[in-house]
Each structure stands twice: as C-alpha cells, then as structure tokens.
Write a protein that holds these residues in place. Sequence first.
Motif: not given
Length: 345
Positions: A1-11, A188-190, A146-147
């Motif tokens: 299960m390779k780690i895929t570059p992926r963005v997560f954020s929520g509101m 990582e934070p963006v 993104p935070v």
Amino acid sequence: MKITPRVFSGMQPTGSLHLGNYLGAMVNWIKMQETHECIYCVVDLHAITVWQDPAELRNAIRQVTAAYIAAGLDPKKSILFNQSQVSAHAELAWVFNCVSRLGWLNRMTQFKEKAGKDREQASVGLYAYPNLMAADILAYRATHVPVGEDQKQHLELARDIAQKFNNDFSASIIAEGFADGIFFPQPEPVITGAATRVMSLRDGSKKMSKSDPSDLSRINMTDDADTIAKKIQKAKTDPEPLPSEEGGFSGRPEAENLIGIYATLVDKPVDAVLAEFGGQQFSAFKKVLADALVAKIEPIANEIKRLTGDPAEIDRILADGSSRAREIATPIMGKVKDIVGFIRS
C-alpha cells in the motif's frame, strides 16, 4: 500500500462561510485541486463537539457544501463529502485515542480557549477533537494539509500520533509488508498567501470568526453589495495614511489586515499594493477594497443561493463524494485493524 501524495482538509458546518474561510483556506484549496489529488470534507463530527440543533445542522452541512462548490471546488476534480458518512474517521479516532497521550492533549491551546472557565462542563469530544482531526487526515494517509495558523498545533499532534503509531506497531507493520516500518506518513502543513489569517474588521488583533457576536466583524460569502460596502466603510482603521512599505504596519493591525485582504483579492504582492496606495487616506482605499470584494463575492453568493435551492442535488454530490472517500479509507482502516491485532471477516 504505497503512500500517494494526497491533500486533505476540512471545514465545520457551523455559521456562515465568511471571507476569512475563503481567503484563508478555500482559495488555496481551489488552486491545489489543479495540481494534487484532493479530499475536502465537511467535518460534521467535529461540529457536534458542542451541541447542535439537528435540523439546523443538516441545513448547515448543505449550506457549506454549496459554498465550497460556488467558490470553485469541483466535486469531479476533488472528493467532496461530509465526514459522518465515512465510518473510518470515527473508527480511526478511537485507535488514536489509545495512541495519543493525555499530556499531548493538555497542551492544546484551542481547547483551553474554547472551553474557557467552563472546562469541566466541556464535552469529551471537544477535548479529544485533535485526535479526530488526526484521524481525518490519516484515514487517507494524506501527505499535505492546507491549514490556518491556528490549526498548526493540531497538525503537529497528528504528526506525533502518526510517528507513535508507527513506533508502537513497527513489528506488526513490517509483518504486514511495510519493510521500512512506516504505515502513516508525516503530513506536511501547507500555509500560503498574503491573507492566510484574515482578521476581524472590528479588531485587527482577533481572527475573523463565525462566532463573533458582531456581524460587522466579518464579510459573509452571502452578503450583498450594499452590505459589503457598509461593513468596509465601518471597518476599524486609524487616522494615519496608508503606509508605503510593509515595515509601516507596526502597531497598525487593522491597516495590515485590510491591505492583506485586498492583496489576496487582486493577487498582488503586498508591497505592490502599498506602492499603489501608500500615502493615501483609508476613505479612498476602502471604496476600492469594497468594489474588489463585491466583484469577488457577488457571483459566489448568487451561486450559493442557486445551489441551496436544490438540496437533493447537494445530497447527491455528498453521497458520491462519500462513496469515493470510502474507497480510499476503507482498505486503509482495514490494514490498521490488521496491524493493531483485530480480527476482521
């Protein structure tokens, strides 16, 4: 299960979406969906850490979803869903409750601010909120988040939890086929842009907030042109002309806030804006700022109104996004269960 570059954020679906949410988060989210695999979540599980009226919560979930889409999030390019429809968030949060340490949570400043003097009356959910936030991110093994500045401490906790999980279960992780002993990445934070922290229009030392009792403190993404003009006209400033360079903001948080908002709206560096308006009075600049805000917000407000007129379509979009989110999160949660030692069918 390779780690895929992926963005997560929520509101959270609480209160009206305002300019601080848009400039501080959503502008960046919209850009990132062109370059990254993005998952954006309406975090309704987080919302109930304080009591919510059920009917109002359902409406708020749809309202913020409509605002996401109206602002430019494309549910075909990104995954857009509400958190409670994907059980991996709650399941992984419990595992992380058992990995995270009390001392770590005791250091979280946001709980202290939200609970205030009534700390003993606060919900356990509000206290353990950061563990659920870590689960939100790591249920997708997201690599970038993104935070805003106020969430950096929570993201650092997510990194600590990921590292401790990897350390605690390293032998099991290796046995499951991860030769390096790493299952969860260190997200990582963006944090980018001139207005990543948009401040109150009434007090430049405080963040623009849905919970501020004064509606004049914020620009809502549903405000009409007259309301926007009125709020900017009444925005707190000082008697001095606008500075000509960034060093001139010392002791002038309101001036810095308004300039930062305008710079982000027109996509110019702050120093370029100051070169254009430095030395002028606020009265003239406020008119230009109000016009820029109306040009940006009015089309979004109109689209929010159109979308919220069809709640069934919003529900369909959320259901589709939830299905796509489960396709990613379910096998990851399954592997977590294997690593921890649970038996599953």
